[in-house]
Design an enzyme around this catalytic site. Structure first.
Site, short mmCIF file in Angstrom:
data_model
loop_
_atom_site.label_atom_id
_atom_site.label_comp_id
_atom_site.label_asym_id
_atom_site.label_seq_id
_atom_site.Cartn_x
_atom_site.Cartn_y
_atom_site.Cartn_z
N ASP A 21 0.85 -1.20 0.00
CA ASP A 21 0.00 0.00 0.00
C ASP A 21 0.88 1.25 0.00
O ASP A 21 1.56 1.52 0.97
CB ASP A 21 -0.90 -0.06 1.25
CG ASP A 21 -1.75 1.18 1.40
OD1 ASP A 21 -1.89 1.95 0.42
OD2 ASP A 21 -2.29 1.38 2.52
N ASN A 23 -0.13 4.55 -0.49
CA ASN A 23 -0.71 5.82 0.00
C ASN A 23 -1.43 5.66 1.34
O ASN A 23 -2.20 6.53 1.74
CB ASN A 23 -1.65 6.41 -1.05
CG ASN A 23 -2.82 5.49 -1.35
OD1 ASN A 23 -2.80 4.31 -0.95
ND2 ASN A 23 -3.84 6.00 -2.00
N ASP A 25 -3.89 3.86 2.67
CA ASP A 25 -5.33 3.79 2.90
C ASP A 25 -5.74 2.35 3.27
O ASP A 25 -6.92 2.01 3.32
CB ASP A 25 -6.12 4.27 1.68
CG ASP A 25 -5.85 3.41 0.45
OD1 ASP A 25 -4.98 2.50 0.51
OD2 ASP A 25 -6.50 3.64 -0.60
N ASP A 29 -1.84 -1.21 -3.90
CA ASP A 29 -2.11 -0.44 -5.12
C ASP A 29 -0.95 -0.55 -6.11
O ASP A 29 0.08 -1.16 -5.81
CB ASP A 29 -2.38 1.03 -4.76
CG ASP A 29 -1.36 1.56 -3.76
OD1 ASP A 29 -0.15 1.45 -4.05
OD2 ASP A 29 -1.75 2.03 -2.67
N ASP A 98 -5.11 -9.99 -15.83
CA ASP A 98 -6.10 -11.05 -15.60
C ASP A 98 -7.35 -10.69 -16.38
O ASP A 98 -7.98 -9.67 -16.13
CB ASP A 98 -6.39 -11.10 -14.08
CG ASP A 98 -6.88 -12.45 -13.63
OD1 ASP A 98 -7.67 -13.07 -14.37
OD2 ASP A 98 -6.48 -12.88 -12.53
N ASP A 200 -9.47 -15.74 -16.89
CA ASP A 200 -10.27 -16.18 -15.75
C ASP A 200 -11.47 -17.04 -16.16
O ASP A 200 -12.18 -16.72 -17.12
CB ASP A 200 -10.79 -14.92 -15.03
CG ASP A 200 -11.53 -15.24 -13.75
OD1 ASP A 200 -10.89 -15.74 -12.82
OD2 ASP A 200 -12.75 -15.00 -13.69
N GLU A 256 -7.52 -20.43 -16.99
CA GLU A 256 -8.00 -21.14 -15.80
C GLU A 256 -9.09 -22.09 -16.26
O GLU A 256 -10.16 -21.68 -16.68
CB GLU A 256 -8.56 -20.15 -14.78
CG GLU A 256 -8.92 -20.82 -13.49
CD GLU A 256 -9.83 -19.98 -12.62
OE1 GLU A 256 -9.80 -20.16 -11.40
OE2 GLU A 256 -10.60 -19.16 -13.15
N HIS A 329 -4.44 -17.15 -5.50
CA HIS A 329 -5.31 -16.36 -4.63
C HIS A 329 -6.62 -17.07 -4.25
O HIS A 329 -7.39 -16.52 -3.46
CB HIS A 329 -5.63 -15.03 -5.32
CG HIS A 329 -6.44 -15.24 -6.57
ND1 HIS A 329 -5.93 -15.90 -7.67
CD2 HIS A 329 -7.71 -14.93 -6.87
CE1 HIS A 329 -6.88 -15.97 -8.59
NE2 HIS A 329 -7.97 -15.39 -8.15
N ASP A 330 -6.91 -18.21 -4.85
CA ASP A 330 -8.11 -18.97 -4.50
C ASP A 330 -7.79 -20.15 -3.59
O ASP A 330 -8.70 -20.81 -3.07
CB ASP A 330 -8.79 -19.55 -5.76
CG ASP A 330 -9.36 -18.47 -6.67
OD1 ASP A 330 -9.71 -17.39 -6.17
OD2 ASP A 330 -9.45 -18.74 -7.88
O1 TEU Z 1 -12.05 -18.60 -10.17
C1 TEU Z 1 -12.91 -19.53 -10.76
C2 TEU Z 1 -13.26 -20.65 -9.87
O2 TEU Z 1 -13.90 -21.59 -10.32
C3 TEU Z 1 -12.88 -20.48 -8.45
O3 TEU Z 1 -13.85 -19.64 -7.98
C4 TEU Z 1 -12.80 -21.66 -7.57
O4 TEU Z 1 -13.78 -22.60 -7.83
C5 TEU Z 1 -12.97 -21.19 -6.16
O5 TEU Z 1 -12.18 -20.04 -5.98
C6 TEU Z 1 -12.53 -22.21 -5.16
O6 TEU Z 1 -12.78 -21.64 -3.91
C7 TEU Z 1 -11.83 -17.39 -10.78
C8 TEU Z 1 -10.93 -16.52 -9.91
O7 TEU Z 1 -9.69 -17.11 -9.76
C9 TEU Z 1 -11.62 -16.24 -8.61
O8 TEU Z 1 -10.81 -15.50 -7.73
C10 TEU Z 1 -12.89 -15.49 -8.91
O9 TEU Z 1 -13.60 -15.29 -7.72
C11 TEU Z 1 -13.76 -16.24 -9.91
O10 TEU Z 1 -13.02 -16.69 -11.05
C12 TEU Z 1 -14.82 -15.32 -10.46
O11 TEU Z 1 -14.24 -14.39 -11.33
CA CA Z 2 -3.47 2.22 -1.27
#
Ligand code: TEU
Ligand code: CA
Length: 562
Positions: A21, A23, A25, A29, A98, A200, A256, A329-330
């Site tokens: 971050d 700035n 907040d 960013d 993305d 995505d 994905e 991130h998932d």
């Molecule tokens: O993820 C697609 C997806 O199928 C995932 O949501 C997965 O099944 C889930 O995260 C498991 O917990 C993509 C992105 O990576 C995700 O961050 C988004 O939320 C989703 O698409 C919607 O755009």
């Molecule tokens: Ca920020």
């Protein structure tokens, strides 16, 4: 084989909201990322995959876009984005964005138009259907975040479809005009000098049937996956996408793609397919149960993990390349998934790093993985920000789980596990921000942080750096990047081992996955010890006619062998 510029690349994923971050907040960013480019350069990565930074109401942290041609205010401006691309480029780093084009935000002007009337010119940009005779949703499909995949709209008395949250209406790829709009925005971004895209949720763009499916949960619904993932005809759409956009640029694309079908995977990836690479989730989702059992942890063992890893290597052998990853991130943090809590230490973390980074394919490192960040356990469900976590929480309660059991599921699988702010130092807020971060920190930032890692020659960070260097700049780079992959010791319950081979040269990776001594006996002559997570150990004993050796807990070695 035609060599591609990205074939030896190492990719680093940034989740912008949680990275840095600038700035104060409390929200990461673009300028925050620019500040840390030297750090990433030091690690040695080639490409950054940036999770979405487009204009968005942020219901799903940017995976809900309301303007594809603008940057989210909280992340910065278009100038910041251009500066990021330029500053990264100065350091030899490319930026992948993305591409979220299965759905948009319900605040996108297209959707605002679409919902106005049945004859609005944008009506058909989304998927609208009549209710059933009793007024209920057109089909019994369950959205991925829980609840019906259909939301009723008073205005026109129809339902619209959303594979994900109701604020993420699915775009109608059957509409030619819509497709042209999408291609236009893709090309507009590529003209800014992007190195590529992560694409995505692309398995969902083709729907078919619009019929009820077999119920597979206590909610009386049926997973939308069966009805709208990888449907016949999807390849025609994707081939068109590629022809109109990607194929005119020197870029790398990674899709994905959720499927368990090897053939499908092969159709999607490689020169002949619509994408260069696909994410295959078999190995990271091996702890998930299916159908109505999906809250339960699925039991797995090392033999099964190896089978899945080997299957992936086989699927993308030859002209294709696998994506190599433990985290994104998932996903929760890999340490907590693959190791017992008491067994997480510098050695076991390095073991995991070596096992995936030395396979054949393109490695993806998720922010924080390179310093050994781990899952969190917030006591209160309100401390979780992720909408999917809340969806899952509600579903599990409805299915009859009590709160304690549900919290166990959340701790194990919440997507916020990997979204806690990046731990830069032991300063207040982990050096991420001077303000309170949007999501609570993992309290272990006092011990686990970038600053500590950089001070210690034996840290996880330097081990990752070493692994990257082996791929980028070492006598073994060609074998590691391109050599054939051959699994060894498939039925050994404790060890992972594989050979990499190119033009008669061979490397052998042996990793002890267990917190105990384990014997390895293989008929290879050791010529050199290239890498180890026990650096102080005396390996002279290894230089024998055969590899007969006692591996210490989590000991991992990369050897040149004959
Ligand atoms: O993820 C697609 C997806 O199928 C995932 O949501 C997965 O099944 C889930 O995260 C498991 O917990 C993509 C992105 O990576 C995700 O961050 C988004 O939320 C989703 O698409 C919607 O755009
Ligand atoms: Ca920020």
């Amino acid at each position: 084989m035609t060599e591609k510029w990205w074939h030896d690349s190492v990719i680093y994923q940034i989740y912008p909201k949680s990275f840095n971050d600038s700035n104060n907040d409390g929200i990461g960013d673009l300028r925050g990322i620019i500040e840390k480019l030297d750090y990433l350069n030091r690690l040695g990565i080639d490409l950054i995959w940036l999770s979405p930074v487009f204009s968005s109401p942020m219901k799903d942290n940017g995976y809900d876009i309301d303007d594809y041609y603008a940057i989210a205010e909280q992340f910065g401006s278009m100038e910041d984005m251009e500066e990021l691309i330029a500053e990264a480029d100065k350091r030899g780093i490319g930026i992948m964005m993305d591409l979220v084009i299965n759905h948009s935000s319900d605040q996108h002007r297209w959707f605002k138009e679409s919902r106005k009337s049945k004859d609005n010119p944008k009506r058909d940009y989304y998927i609208w259907k009549e209710p059933k005779a009793d007024g209920s949703p057109p089909t019994n499909w369950r959205s991925i975040f829980g609840g019906s995949a259909w939301t009723y709209d008073q205005q026109t008395e129809q339902y619209y479809l959303h594979t994900f949250a109701e604020e993420q209406p699915d775009l109608n790829w059957e509409n030619k005009e819509l497709r042209q709009e999408l291609y236009q925005l893709v090309n507009w971004w590529l003209d800014k000098g992007l190195a590529g895209f992560r694409v995505d949720a692309i398995s969902y763009i083709k729907k078919s049937g619009f019929k009820d499916q077999e119920v597979n949960g206590p909610d009386g619904l049926s997973s939308i996956f069966e009805a709208s993932a990888n449907q016949p005809g999807i390849l025609n759409l994707l081939d068109e996408l590629k022809a109109e956009t990607f194929s005119n640029y020197q870029i790398v694309t990674v899709a994905e793609l959720y499927t368990e079908d090897n053939k499908r995977m092969q159709e999607f990836a490689g020169d002949a397919g619509p994408f260069d690479l696909v994410f295959d989730f078999r190995h990271v989702d091996l702890d998930l149960s299916e159908g109505s059992e999906w809250f339960k942890a699925r039991d797995w063992d090392l033999i099964e993990l190896k089978e899945r890893l080997n299957e992936i290597q086989k699927t993308y052998a030859g002209k294709r390349r696998a994506t190599l990853f433990w985290e994104n991130h998932d996903q929760p943090r890999s340490l907590n998934k693959y190791l017992n809590e008491t067994e997480i230490n510098e050695r076991s973390i390095k073991m995991l790093a070596a096992v995936f980074m030395l396979q054949r394919g393109i490695p993806f490192i998720y922010q924080g993985q390179e310093i050994g960040m781990s899952n969190v356990k917030f006591e209160n469900i309100d401390d979780y920000q992720d909408l999917a976590t809340h969806g899952l929480y509600q579903e599990a309660l409805k299915a009859g789980y009590d709160k304690e059991e549900v919290m166990e599921v959340v701790w194990r699988r919440s997507r916020d596990n990997s979204r806690t702010p990046m731990q830069w130092s032991d300063a207040e807020n982990a050096g991420f921000s001077e303000a309170e971060p949007w999501l609570k920190l993992n309290p272990n930032y006092q011990q686990i942080n970038v600053e500590e890692n950089l001070k210690d020659d034996n840290s996880v960070f330097y081990f990752y750096k070493e692994l990257i260097k082996l791929r980028k700049n070492s006598p073994y780079q060609e074998i590691i990047v391109d050599g054939k992959y051959q699994p060894l010791l498939k039925s050994d319950p404790n060890l992972i081992a594989y050979l990499r081979e190119k033009e008669g040269e061979r490397l052998l990776l042996a990793a002890n996955f267990k917190n105990k001594e384990v014997e390895i006996n293989l008929d290879y002559q050791v010529e050199e010890i290239i890498l180890s997570n026990y650096p102080e150990f005396d390996y002279r004993a290894l230089k024998a006619k055969r590899l007969d050796y006692q591996l210490s807990p989590f000991e991992t070695i990369l050897l040149k062998v004959k």
